[in-house]
Design a protein around this motif. Structure first.
Motif, PDB file in Angstrom:
ATOM      1  N   ALA A 192     -15.571  -4.200   0.018  1.00 42.10           N
ATOM      2  CA  ALA A 192     -14.746  -4.760   1.092  1.00 42.10           C
ATOM      3  C   ALA A 192     -13.273  -4.755   0.688  1.00 42.10           C
ATOM      4  CB  ALA A 192     -15.204  -6.177   1.427  1.00 42.10           C
ATOM      5  N   GLY A 193     -13.010  -5.103  -0.569  1.00 38.21           N
ATOM      6  CA  GLY A 193     -11.633  -5.093  -1.057  1.00 38.21           C
ATOM      7  C   GLY A 193     -11.043  -3.696  -1.034  1.00 38.21           C
ATOM      8  N   VAL A 194     -11.825  -2.732  -1.461  1.00 36.64           N
ATOM      9  CA  VAL A 194     -11.340  -1.347  -1.473  1.00 36.64           C
ATOM     10  C   VAL A 194     -11.130  -0.845  -0.051  1.00 36.64           C
ATOM     11  CG1 VAL A 194     -11.934   1.016  -2.099  1.00 36.64           C
ATOM     12  CG2 VAL A 194     -12.381  -0.837  -3.706  1.00 36.64           C
ATOM     13  N   ALA A 195     -12.060  -1.192   0.827  1.00 32.72           N
ATOM     14  CA  ALA A 195     -11.953  -0.737   2.215  1.00 32.72           C
ATOM     15  C   ALA A 195     -10.709  -1.308   2.877  1.00 32.72           C
ATOM     16  CB  ALA A 195     -13.201  -1.147   2.991  1.00 32.72           C
ATOM     17  N   SER A 196     -10.480  -2.601   2.679  1.00 32.37           N
ATOM     18  CA  SER A 196      -9.284  -3.193   3.295  1.00 32.37           C
ATOM     19  C   SER A 196      -8.029  -2.616   2.659  1.00 32.37           C
ATOM     20  CB  SER A 196      -9.314  -4.719   3.187  1.00 32.37           C
ATOM     21  OG  SER A 196      -9.287  -5.137   1.845  1.00 32.37           O
ATOM     22  N   PHE A 238       5.621   2.765   7.430  1.00 33.06           N
ATOM     23  CA  PHE A 238       6.778   2.900   6.546  1.00 33.06           C
ATOM     24  C   PHE A 238       7.154   4.344   6.252  1.00 33.06           C
ATOM     25  CE2 PHE A 238       7.504  -1.453   5.921  1.00 33.06           C
ATOM     26  CZ  PHE A 238       6.271  -2.097   5.858  1.00 33.06           C
ATOM     27  N   GLY A 239       6.191   5.233   6.445  1.00 40.16           N
ATOM     28  CA  GLY A 239       6.520   6.634   6.219  1.00 40.16           C
ATOM     29  C   GLY A 239       7.693   7.088   7.064  1.00 40.16           C
ATOM     30  N   PRO A 240       7.594   6.938   8.393  1.00 42.09           N
ATOM     31  CA  PRO A 240       8.722   7.353   9.240  1.00 42.09           C
ATOM     32  C   PRO A 240      10.005   6.585   8.937  1.00 42.09           C
ATOM     33  CG  PRO A 240       6.734   7.036  10.549  1.00 42.09           C
ATOM     34  CD  PRO A 240       6.430   6.522   9.196  1.00 42.09           C
ATOM     35  N   LEU A 241       9.871   5.291   8.645  1.00 40.85           N
ATOM     36  CA  LEU A 241      11.061   4.489   8.338  1.00 40.85           C
ATOM     37  C   LEU A 241      11.725   4.986   7.057  1.00 40.85           C
ATOM     38  CD1 LEU A 241       9.707   0.896   9.150  1.00 40.85           C
ATOM     39  CD2 LEU A 241      11.371   2.222  10.483  1.00 40.85           C
ATOM     40  N   GLY A 270       0.818  -1.205   0.000  1.00 39.19           N
ATOM     41  CA  GLY A 270       0.000   0.000   0.000  1.00 39.19           C
ATOM     42  C   GLY A 270       0.852   1.255   0.000  1.00 39.19           C
ATOM     43  N   TYR A 271       1.897   1.216   0.780  1.00 41.78           N
ATOM     44  CA  TYR A 271       2.811   2.352   0.838  1.00 41.78           C
ATOM     45  C   TYR A 271       3.534   2.535  -0.494  1.00 41.78           C
ATOM     46  CZ  TYR A 271       6.547   5.431   2.452  1.00 41.78           C
ATOM     47  OH  TYR A 271       7.417   6.489   2.608  1.00 41.78           O
ATOM     48  N   ALA A 272       4.038   1.415  -1.018  1.00 43.82           N
ATOM     49  CA  ALA A 272       4.808   1.478  -2.270  1.00 43.82           C
ATOM     50  C   ALA A 272       3.946   1.946  -3.432  1.00 43.82           C
ATOM     51  CB  ALA A 272       5.407   0.111  -2.591  1.00 43.82           C
ATOM     52  N   ILE A 293      -3.251   0.761   3.112  1.00 47.68           N
ATOM     53  CA  ILE A 293      -2.488   1.937   2.664  1.00 47.68           C
ATOM     54  C   ILE A 293      -2.236   2.861   3.852  1.00 47.68           C
ATOM     55  CG2 ILE A 293      -2.597   4.019   1.231  1.00 47.68           C
ATOM     56  CD1 ILE A 293      -4.231   2.273  -0.793  1.00 47.68           C
ATOM     57  N   GLY A 294      -3.299   3.075   4.655  1.00 44.85           N
ATOM     58  CA  GLY A 294      -3.138   3.944   5.814  1.00 44.85           C
ATOM     59  C   GLY A 294      -2.100   3.420   6.787  1.00 44.85           C
ATOM     60  N   LEU A 295      -2.214   2.135   7.092  1.00 46.87           N
ATOM     61  CA  LEU A 295      -1.239   1.532   8.000  1.00 46.87           C
ATOM     62  C   LEU A 295       0.166   1.558   7.388  1.00 46.87           C
ATOM     63  CD1 LEU A 295      -3.247  -1.542   9.364  1.00 46.87           C
ATOM     64  CD2 LEU A 295      -2.606   0.537  10.617  1.00 46.87           C
ATOM     65  N   GLY A 296       0.207   1.334   6.092  1.00 51.57           N
ATOM     66  CA  GLY A 296       1.498   1.359   5.409  1.00 51.57           C
ATOM     67  C   GLY A 296       2.189   2.696   5.571  1.00 51.57           C
TER      68      GLY A 296
END
Lengths: 147, 536
Positions: free
Chosen positions: A115-119, A131-134, A66-68, A124-127
């Motif tokens: 459901a797929g979009v929500a997850s 990973f943002g700070p890292l 999600g982050y990438a 993405i949010g968790l990512g």
């Protein structure tokens, strides 16, 4: 570039994330064959970070993805996921599931898509949270190329 | 008469067969990279994946070279490994392209080995700048359709795309296409009037019935990877017919560099070198024809002039159709099974009429049944799991409108050569965008979106792709036909104004490039030229 000894582990991590099961020996061999062309022309140390995170499990892999998607869309991690998906859609034991369209009522399918979009949004949010700070911290260190 | 033709593409083979039918002896010289034998020719798309020992190697290439990796604003599909032979270029062939990404083919059959078979007659408006009456091509269209088999129906598009040839019945349309056609029928008048939008069946050089020794389309679903039965026409089919003629000689493995000519401009011989290296050889005939594709034929002309005079000429007027990919969703199709074992190329075509009929916008609609999943999934604004779930759920309803725009000759779009210290000169292409093009793109996308929106289509934001110039492989305009004598151009019968026994037989001679796919017209024009050979 991935250590040859780690190719199987990496492929297994990516395929488990995408398909929910480990890859066949054939798929691992195809992954190994295609890996030289899968590397990003502009590698970054954050790609290595994301690839290492993917090996921790399906949700770390998903968060990293999600982050990438938004920060390194053409980076190594996304490219290797693309390769893994391309292999899944052509391998004999996985092509049908990968290629089949969902059948059923529009409501049922709509709910599944939502459901797929929500997850995805959660991932993405968790990512970004993880990973943002890292990534920021890694930028403060001179880039030594892909991990 | 002995005619020597360079190139085995759509133009070359129809010029050859027409000449042979008139009793003219023909030699065809060609680089001729061959198509590999069909793999499991009776297997469907899905069966290939389960029956091949290495299906990944077949579909993606042994090194995964067929994988479409994420890139900014790229196309939604690439050429599969089984089609790589089409685009292989000889080691000595050098190209320097600016603002264009051209493709070349040195394969037997040329670029049409990788086409999607769209076959559309040019209208009177399209041919306005051509220096011969529209009717002169009609006989060519009829001859080609009879030779190769083209499927289509007379429908609303006949107002813009003539229906003069004899067509086979249209291929059976898929569910999504039938849905769009039914909705169009109900809303036709409003769409025609408000958006000048017209929808109809694609006309394709794909057999809906057996034709000669070629079977009808078996719905194997392997179209994108190469039709294993030749139900989809390729020039290699006509080349086989040529080779059955006693008056025809096919010489593959040669790369033509130039011709020599005398003080009167008469070509005295064509020089070619073996594709894999070796000593050059001169080939002679009474009449010569360049049918190597607009770009390569033009290079041969320029290299010939440079060798004799030392002058590097620059050919203005290079054209190519701009293409736009517009993915959309048909919610009404969601939840329905998607058969992958079916004809994969476009079933529908559409047109948007413009105030200037030469600016007619042409499009084709493909529903994504056996297309690769990974290029689309990786482009969605989600992680892969979410994108796969969304794609799987929406796949039945996914489709792509492929829009073509016309192009005109401009002095700023040029083709030339750059002599090098060693080896043959490099081909130089410099394409200058038409300042009016952004507006044309916007208008085309807007009209298409609104019209298809009126048929229930939804357009995800951010997914329109304007392909780089060169992607359409519809190159034309560098040696244009004219009624009046013009340097480095062609007479209406295709013969060079400068080299009286040399015919330019491919799209290099087209003075205008309408939005419609040009291959059918290349073939019809080659028939026209073949029938005029030897007549003054």
């Amino acid at each position: 570039m991935t250590d040859p000894g780690d190719v199987e582990a990496e492929c297994t991590a990516l395929v488990r994330y995408l398909a929910g099961h480990p890859p066949s020996a054939y798929l691992i061999e195809c992954y190994r064959r295609a890996l030289p062309l899968a590397g990003s022309p502009a590698p970054s140390s954050v790609d290595g970070l994301l690839l290492r995170a993917a090996r921790l499990g399906r949700w770390p892999a998903r968060m990293a993805d999600g982050y990438a998607r938004f920060v390194r869309p053409t980076g190594d991690y996304r490219r290797r996921l693309t390769l893994a998906l391309a292999l899944l859609e052509n391998a004999p034991d996985t092509h049908a599931v990968t290629n089949d369209a969902a059948t059923g009522t529009p409501l049922g399918i709509g709910l599944a898509v939502v459901a797929g979009v929500a997850s995805s949004l959660v991932a993405i949010g968790l990512g970004f949270l993880v990973f943002g700070p890292l990534h920021l911290a890694a930028r403060l260190v001179p880039d030594r190329g892909a991990g | 008469m002995h005619l020597l033709i360079v190139g085995s593409g759509a133009s070359g083979v129809h010029l050859a067969i027409t000449a042979l039918e008139r009793g003219i002896r023909v030699t065809m010289i060609d680089a001729g990279f061959e198509r590999p034998p069909a793999t499991l020719p009776t297997a469907s798309f899905d069966r290939l994946k389960t029956e091949l020992a290495d299906p990944v190697g077949y579909f993606l290439g042994l090194r995964g070279e067929g994988v479409v990796y994420p890139a900014t604003k790229s196309s939604y599909y690439g050429h599969p490994p089984s089609k790589q032979y089409v685009f292989r270029t000889p080691a000595r062939f050098a190209v320097e392209a600016h603002r264009m990404s051209p493709l070349f083919s040195f394969a037997t059959g040329g670029l049409a080995e990788a086409w999607t078979a769209g076959s559309y007659e040019f209208s009177a408006a399209d041919l306005r700048e051509f220096p011969f009456p529209t009717g002169d091509l009609t006989a060519g269209y009829r001859a080609v359709a009879k030779r190769i088999g083209i499927s289509g129906v007379r429908d609303d598009l006949a107002a813009f795309i003539p229906f003069e040839a004899d067509y086979l019945p249209a291929l059976p349309a898929d569910r999504a296409s039938n849905l769009l056609l039914d909705r169009y029928a109900a809303r036709r008048e409003a769409l025609n009037r408000r958006w000048r939008f017209f929808l109809g069946r694609s006309r394709v050089a794909t057999l809906s019935r057996p034709h000669g020794d070629r079977p009808a389309c078996d719905q194997l679903g392997r179209c994108l990877w190469g039709c294993p039965t030749d139900a989809i026409y390729s020039p290699a089919v006509t080349l086989r017919e040529c080779r059955a003629h006693s008056g025809f000689a096919y010489l593959p493995g040669w790369l033509v560099s130039h011709y020599d000519y005398n003080g009167e401009g008469r070509v005295t011989g064509l020089t070619a070198t073996p594709v894999n290296g070796g000593e050059p050889r001169v080939f002679t005939a009474d009449q010569y024809a360049l049918a190597a594709g607009a770009l390569t034929s033009s290079k041969i002309v320029l290299e010939s002039i440079h060798r004799r005079t030392g002058v590097v000429e620059r050919l203005p007027g290079l054209m190519d159709n701009r293409q736009i990919h517009l993915p959309f969703l048909l919610p009404a199709m969601i939840g329905q099974a998607v058969p992958r074992d079916s004809y994969q190329f476009h079933h529908l075509a559409f047109g948007v009429e413009r105030p200037d009929p030469t600016e007619y916008i042409h499009g084709q609609i493909t529903t994504l049944r056996a297309a690769s999943v990974h290029p689309v999934v990786s482009s969605l604004p989600m992680d892969f799991r979410g994108a796969m779930a969304a794609f799987r759920g929406l796949r039945s309803g996914l489709a792509l409108a492929n829009i073509n725009l016309h192009d005109r000759r401009r002095s700023t779009s040029t083709l030339s050569i750059r002599p090098r210290d060693s080896g043959p000169p490099a081909l130089q292409l410099d394409y200058a965008d038409d300042p009016a093009e952004p507006g044309q793109i916007d208008a085309a996308v807007r009209s298409t979106r609104r019209a298809l929106g009126g048929l229930g289509a939804l357009f995800p934001p951010g997914m329109t792709r304007v392909l780089p110039k060169g992607a359409s492989v519809h190159y034309a305009g560098t040696l244009p036909m004219s009624r009046d004598r013009a340097r480095l151009g062609a007479r209406p019968d295709g013969r060079s104004w400068d080299f009286p026994n040399l015919t330019f037989a491919d799209g290099a001679t087209f003075p205008f490039l309408p939005a419609k796919n040009l291959t059918f017209t290349l073939m019809a024009n080659a028939v026209r030229l073949g029938r005029a050979l030897g007549e003054d």
